[in-house]
Design a protein around this motif. Sequence first.
Motif, PDB file in Angstrom:
ATOM      1  N   GLY A  22      34.811  42.715  30.667  1.00  0.00           N
ATOM      2  CA  GLY A  22      33.844  41.786  31.225  1.00  0.00           C
ATOM      3  C   GLY A  22      32.441  42.361  31.202  1.00  0.00           C
ATOM      4  N   GLU A  43      30.089  43.144  36.607  1.00  0.00           N
ATOM      5  CA  GLU A  43      29.271  42.025  37.059  1.00  0.00           C
ATOM      6  C   GLU A  43      29.754  41.506  38.410  1.00  0.00           C
ATOM      7  OE1 GLU A  43      27.452  37.845  35.298  1.00  0.00           O
ATOM      8  OE2 GLU A  43      29.410  38.527  34.618  1.00  0.00           O
ATOM      9  N   GLN A  46      30.239  38.702  40.972  1.00  0.00           N
ATOM     10  CA  GLN A  46      30.337  37.256  40.970  1.00  0.00           C
ATOM     11  C   GLN A  46      29.519  36.677  42.129  1.00  0.00           C
ATOM     12  OE1 GLN A  46      31.748  35.723  38.458  1.00  0.00           O
ATOM     13  NE2 GLN A  46      32.392  37.687  37.588  1.00  0.00           N
ATOM     14  N   SER A  47      28.855  35.569  41.873  1.00  0.00           N
ATOM     15  CA  SER A  47      27.988  34.968  42.900  1.00  0.00           C
ATOM     16  C   SER A  47      28.784  34.356  44.042  1.00  0.00           C
ATOM     17  CB  SER A  47      27.094  33.897  42.260  1.00  0.00           C
ATOM     18  OG  SER A  47      27.879  32.907  41.610  1.00  0.00           O
ATOM     19  N   SER A  48      30.001  33.926  43.764  1.00  0.00           N
ATOM     20  CA  SER A  48      30.810  33.294  44.796  1.00  0.00           C
ATOM     21  C   SER A  48      31.706  34.319  45.479  1.00  0.00           C
ATOM     22  CB  SER A  48      31.677  32.180  44.197  1.00  0.00           C
ATOM     23  OG  SER A  48      32.537  32.712  43.208  1.00  0.00           O
ATOM     24  N   GLN A  83      36.960  48.694  36.490  1.00  0.00           N
ATOM     25  CA  GLN A  83      36.392  47.996  37.652  1.00  0.00           C
ATOM     26  C   GLN A  83      35.888  48.997  38.686  1.00  0.00           C
ATOM     27  OE1 GLN A  83      35.989  44.283  38.056  1.00  0.00           O
ATOM     28  NE2 GLN A  83      35.973  44.958  35.922  1.00  0.00           N
TER      29      GLN A  83
END
Length: 255
Positions: free
Chosen positions: A50, A141, A143-145, A180
């Motif tokens: 990702g 990255e 995540q916005s949520s 991650q």
Amino acid sequence: MSSRMRGMIFMTVALLTWALGEGARNSRVVRTRQGALQGIMLEPDSPLLGPVEAYLGVPYAAPPVGRLRFMPPGSPRSWDQVRRVTEFGSVCPQIIPDLSNENEALRFMTVGRMNYLKKLFLYLQRDQSEDCLYLNIYAPEMQSSGSPVRRPVIVFIHGESYEWNSGNPYDGSVLASYGQVIVITINYRLGLLGFLKTEENNQIGNYGLLDILAALQWIQVRPCLQSSYFTPWDRQSNLICVSPPLTVQCAVIER
């Protein structure tokens, strides 16, 4: 673990092997005590990986120049506007080993080691400056949520006997995406500028090690990293970097 998998997760000397062109996306803006930072997004070619947020050339201490030369690292300066951190900071001044006589060099190293050093030296010969106390952050990255995810932090401390090298050439993006985790590489003072010790009372020496401690302390107090635990990853310099000064500092950081 297969050699292919090890190759995926270990950092390589390959400066930003992912897409980093003019059309690259900006990262999110993160807040530090000194001010706001915005990096760049690294987009993978592989569907298994990702995107990664890269914050390159982040100052963790004041430039060790002028009156701060041969002094412990000071606090970095603050800034008011969002600071763009999309390029590496300077490499610390150093004398790079001479490999011009390859036959002589091969008496002391393997062909693989020599080829690795040739590739590494291309990056170390660029933009050397005493203003070099910067670090680079690679993070999956966000995540916005949803709520922020707390991830492990790995700090890569480069080796080569405290005489030469830099954290800049080591691309932590693949490890950050695949594992991650948050990967951080650092620069610290080397050679005479980092380890000169004189008989003067105000010359304590080992400034390079103090730079490493300052970087670890900067990382420790950065809530934007969302770390769950912290691991310093020291390459080749472990005889010193696991000694009491760093052990005490690492013990302070939540693990």
